[in-house]
Design a protein around this motif. Structure first.
Motif, PDB file in Angstrom:
ATOM      1  N   SER A 155      -5.599  -0.290  -4.299  1.00 22.14           N
ATOM      2  CA  SER A 155      -6.275   1.036  -3.276  1.00 22.14           C
ATOM      3  C   SER A 155      -4.607   1.182  -2.487  1.00 22.14           C
ATOM      4  O   SER A 155      -4.640   2.823  -2.198  1.00 22.14           O
ATOM      5  N   ILE A 156      -4.233   0.712  -1.975  1.00 17.84           N
ATOM      6  CA  ILE A 156      -2.596   0.962  -1.305  1.00 17.84           C
ATOM      7  C   ILE A 156      -2.279   1.320  -2.271  1.00 17.84           C
ATOM      8  O   ILE A 156      -1.182   2.403  -2.111  1.00 17.84           O
ATOM      9  N   ILE A 157      -1.593   0.728  -3.681  1.00 15.32           N
ATOM     10  CA  ILE A 157      -0.370   0.887  -4.098  1.00 15.32           C
ATOM     11  C   ILE A 157      -0.945   2.494  -5.301  1.00 15.32           C
ATOM     12  O   ILE A 157      -0.691   3.966  -4.939  1.00 15.32           O
ATOM     13  N   LEU A 158      -2.216   2.710  -4.880  1.00  9.01           N
ATOM     14  CA  LEU A 158      -2.515   3.814  -5.926  1.00  9.01           C
ATOM     15  C   LEU A 158      -2.690   5.431  -5.278  1.00  9.01           C
ATOM     16  O   LEU A 158      -2.527   6.379  -4.897  1.00  9.01           O
ATOM     17  N   GLY A 159      -3.179   5.327  -3.999  1.00 14.38           N
ATOM     18  CA  GLY A 159      -2.862   6.325  -2.368  1.00 14.38           C
ATOM     19  C   GLY A 159      -1.115   6.159  -2.201  1.00 14.38           C
ATOM     20  O   GLY A 159      -0.998   7.413  -2.183  1.00 14.38           O
ATOM     21  N   ALA A 160      -0.403   5.262  -2.386  1.00 17.02           N
ATOM     22  CA  ALA A 160       0.763   5.672  -2.079  1.00 17.02           C
ATOM     23  C   ALA A 160       1.987   6.436  -3.282  1.00 17.02           C
ATOM     24  O   ALA A 160       2.395   7.459  -2.990  1.00 17.02           O
ATOM     25  N   GLU A 161       0.758   6.518  -4.773  1.00 18.43           N
ATOM     26  CA  GLU A 161       1.997   7.089  -5.483  1.00 18.43           C
ATOM     27  C   GLU A 161       0.928   8.376  -5.258  1.00 18.43           C
ATOM     28  O   GLU A 161       1.994   9.022  -5.819  1.00 18.43           O
ATOM     29  N   ILE A 162       0.215   8.732  -5.507  1.00 16.03           N
ATOM     30  CA  ILE A 162      -0.330   9.916  -4.666  1.00 16.03           C
ATOM     31  C   ILE A 162       0.461  10.527  -3.728  1.00 16.03           C
ATOM     32  O   ILE A 162       0.611  11.882  -3.291  1.00 16.03           O
ATOM     33  N   LEU A 163       0.640  10.048  -3.066  1.00 13.26           N
ATOM     34  CA  LEU A 163       1.403  10.662  -1.831  1.00 13.26           C
ATOM     35  C   LEU A 163       3.071  11.641  -2.101  1.00 13.26           C
ATOM     36  O   LEU A 163       3.695  11.768  -1.842  1.00 13.26           O
ATOM     37  N   ARG A 164       3.325  10.575  -3.695  1.00 10.23           N
ATOM     38  CA  ARG A 164       5.412  10.600  -3.436  1.00 10.23           C
ATOM     39  C   ARG A 164       4.733  12.454  -4.782  1.00 10.23           C
ATOM     40  O   ARG A 164       5.366  12.762  -4.761  1.00 10.23           O
ATOM     41  N   PHE A 165       3.261  12.148  -4.774  1.00 10.58           N
ATOM     42  CA  PHE A 165       3.301  14.192  -6.114  1.00 10.58           C
ATOM     43  C   PHE A 165       3.356  14.898  -4.361  1.00 10.58           C
ATOM     44  O   PHE A 165       3.038  14.730  -3.208  1.00 10.58           O
ATOM     45  N   PRO A 166       4.604  16.528  -4.823  1.00  9.22           N
ATOM     46  CA  PRO A 166       4.972  17.080  -4.426  1.00  9.22           C
ATOM     47  C   PRO A 166       3.032  18.400  -4.262  1.00  9.22           C
ATOM     48  O   PRO A 166       3.178  18.070  -4.950  1.00  9.22           O
ATOM     49  N   GLY A 167       3.661  18.582  -3.032  1.00  8.17           N
ATOM     50  CA  GLY A 167       2.730  20.168  -3.116  1.00  8.17           C
ATOM     51  C   GLY A 167       1.699  19.590  -2.072  1.00  8.17           C
ATOM     52  O   GLY A 167       0.720  20.276  -2.604  1.00  8.17           O
ATOM     53  N   LEU A 168       1.357  18.188  -1.962  1.00  2.00           N
ATOM     54  CA  LEU A 168      -0.149  17.670  -1.396  1.00  2.00           C
ATOM     55  C   LEU A 168      -0.236  18.208   0.033  1.00  2.00           C
ATOM     56  O   LEU A 168       0.984  18.739   0.569  1.00  2.00           O
TER      57      LEU A 168
END
Length: 359
Positions: A155-168
């Protein structure tokens, strides 16, 4: 091993079986008979005794050959074999042991010696069986720990990966940050619980009693669990005594008990239901704390084993079931000299009750 150990007697002379049966009468053993080595091997395909008494001098397959065949098969290797022999030459007896026999007894068989050797071999078999159970439990424990460590980590890794998306959007960013924080807290809680349990069970941890305000401790626990409850759209209800009352506990460990009970209640409660935390001081001293949920409840026959390590009640595929939290609570509360019990929360759910006495 069963409460009534089973012994397979392999001997081509039925009279010898009668002798063994007479000598072991009253020992609470279940005796079985095979009149040849091949018949014994056939029987072992469907049944495994706790001990084998094997005659050496038999036609066709002799005892040494039978012993060697049994001991080369992994599924039978752990069964102790006592060779019953009329041979007295040291080299012959050494050959019996070389084929894999665990012990031998000479003919004519003496009752006292037979009972002593049978008892000794069965004791060794029991120790082996106990060790296998322990190893299996340890394997299951390791698998479950790894599984439950991986869940929040993923869950931590997934959340961190999504935070890297631009325009969030800021809202989505905050949601992922909350997800990472909750998963990180779960991970830390599991690791800390494992360490504390190990110390409590080994007697290496001395409880650090302090006088704490039960109301303040409960309010703090509820505040830290609110984000988890909000994710499931649950209502948290606190029914607590007035601030200012004192209870003597190890504040760190008791707070972890509250965290485990509350997170467990949230985990098993359906969306849009409620979880209630109640606390009160007892007239004779000490305190009572209850956590009530609206989940599926715990059947009567499971209410004791769910407090054992890595046992779970009703398997729910959609719920991560650590199988550790309630065991931690039981060990921690009993270390305080208190008790933890469970009963139904009508119409649905369970109520866990913790009773604490003054130390």
């Amino acid at each position: 091993m069963n409460s009534q150990p089973s012994i397979l007697v392999i001997d081509d002379e039925p009279d010898n079986f009668d002798v063994v049966e007479t000598l072991l009468d009253g020992e609470n053993y279940q005796l079985y008979y095979a009149s040849s080595g091949q018949q014994a091997l056939n029987r072992l395909e469907s049944f495994q005794p706790d001990l084998i008494l094997l005659d050496v001098m038999m036609p066709d397959l002799n005892g040494m050959e039978v012993c060697q065949l049994i001991k080369t098969d992994p599924q039978w290797q752990a069964v102790p074999i006592i060779m019953v022999t009329a041979l007295t030459d040291k080299e012959d007896l050494a050959r019996c042991l070389a084929t894999g026999a665990d012990d031998f007894i000479s003919k004519p068989v003496n009752g006292v010696e037979l009972r002593a050797r049978v008892h000794s071999m069965l004791r060794i078999k029991q120790q082996y069986d106990d060790m296998q159970v322990l190893l299996k439990l340890r394997e299951d424990m390791v698998n479950m720990i790894v599984h439950d460590l991986r869940n929040p980590l993923a869950s931590i890794i997934l959340g961190a990966e999504i935070l890297r998306f631009p325009g969030l959007s800021p809202k989505h960013q905050q949601g992922k940050i909350d997800q990472i924080l909750i998963a990180g807290q779960q991970l830390q809680s599991l690791i800390d619980s494992l360490l504390i349990m190990a110390k409590l069970e080994s007697g290496k941890m001395v409880l650090n009693y302090t006088e704490v305000d039960l109301c303040a401790l409960c309010i703090s626990a509820v505040a830290d669990i609110e984000a988890m409850a909000a994710q499931k759209n649950l209502t948290l209800i606190s029914e607590l005594p007035q601030p200012g009352g004192i209870v003597a506990v190890d504040a760190v460990i008791f707070r972890r008990v509250l965290d485990n009970l509350l997170s467990n209640a949230i985990k098993f409660s359906p969306s849009k239901s409620q979880v209630t935390l109640r606390g009160e001081y007892l007239p004779a001293g000490g305190a009572k704390v209850q956590v009530a949920d609206s989940g599926s409840g715990v059947p009567e026959d499971l209410r004791q084993i769910i407090f054992q390590k890595y046992e779970i009640g009703t398997l729910m595929p959609e719920v991560s079931q650590i199988g550790l939290g309630l065991a931690f609570c039981k060990i921690a509360i009993e270390a305080h000299g208190g008790t933890i019990t469970i009963r139904d929360n009508h119409p649905y759910g369970s109520i866990f009750t913790v009773l604490l006495k003054n130390p």
